[in-house]
Motif scaffolding. Sequence first.
Motif, mmCIF file in Angstrom:
data_model
loop_
_atom_site.group_PDB
_atom_site.id
_atom_site.type_symbol
_atom_site.label_atom_id
_atom_site.label_comp_id
_atom_site.label_asym_id
_atom_site.label_seq_id
_atom_site.Cartn_x
_atom_site.Cartn_y
_atom_site.Cartn_z
ATOM 1 N N LEU A 13 0.829 -1.209 0.000
ATOM 2 C CA LEU A 13 0.000 0.000 0.000
ATOM 3 C C LEU A 13 0.864 1.260 0.000
ATOM 4 N N LEU A 14 1.862 1.305 0.863
ATOM 5 C CA LEU A 14 2.742 2.474 0.933
ATOM 6 C C LEU A 14 3.520 2.650 -0.372
ATOM 7 N N GLU A 15 3.994 1.549 -0.957
ATOM 8 C CA GLU A 15 4.726 1.627 -2.227
ATOM 9 C C GLU A 15 3.821 2.071 -3.365
ATOM 10 N N LYS A 16 2.599 1.565 -3.392
ATOM 11 C CA LYS A 16 1.652 1.890 -4.461
ATOM 12 C C LYS A 16 1.429 3.400 -4.552
ATOM 13 N N PHE A 17 1.362 4.047 -3.409
ATOM 14 C CA PHE A 17 1.136 5.491 -3.382
ATOM 15 C C PHE A 17 2.427 6.272 -3.162
ATOM 16 N N HIS A 18 3.550 5.598 -3.323
ATOM 17 C CA HIS A 18 4.873 6.222 -3.204
ATOM 18 C C HIS A 18 5.090 6.856 -1.826
ATOM 19 N N LEU A 19 4.452 6.281 -0.811
ATOM 20 C CA LEU A 19 4.600 6.818 0.540
ATOM 21 C C LEU A 19 5.795 6.214 1.252
ATOM 22 N N ASP A 20 6.414 5.238 0.644
ATOM 23 C CA ASP A 20 7.599 4.637 1.222
ATOM 24 C C ASP A 20 8.855 5.450 0.935
ATOM 25 N N GLN A 21 8.729 6.446 0.061
ATOM 26 C CA GLN A 21 9.898 7.188 -0.384
ATOM 27 C C GLN A 21 10.021 8.577 0.242
#
Length: 174
Positions: A163-171
């Motif tokens: 989920l975080l990667e999908k919305f680029h929230l991991d970066q």
Amino acid sequence: MHNQRITSDTVIEMDQVLPSTMPNRCKIELLLQTSLNETEESWTTTSRQYIEQLDSPELSLEKIAELLKCKRFITQRLARIFFAYTNHDEVIENLNKCQIGKLMHVLNGTMEVRALVLFKAICNNNNHADYLTNAKLQEFFQQYFKDLKILDENRRHEAVQILLEKFHLDQVSL
């Protein structure tokens, strides 16, 4: 607004009253506080009728979560944010009819107020934090998926990461 006579039918928008230098977050915080402080008479007829139909003067957070069709932990976070007057570590198990009405009134408010409420629920506090951290998002979604009871702990962690990667929230820090 200068030298303008205000009559009972004058409509005053929030932007006219608040200084233009006031950040939007402050304006929305004021709208939220105004909603929480409104009297029962100012709530919508539907909200008042709904509250009057409740059988008990108090309801458990479990019952309130069922009424709101949300997870108990979210209801618990909202109760702690809005109704814990002394200590945010305080455990709240029940809300009275007035508190339930105020919560429903806020949750039926403007999109901006509801977004702020979501922000506060994810942050899990009522302070004036200006950003969400990945850790807070992970904590929120871990709890959300845990309450769904369909994923084991490893799968929950994996789902949150996706989920975080999908919305680029991991970066980035939000």
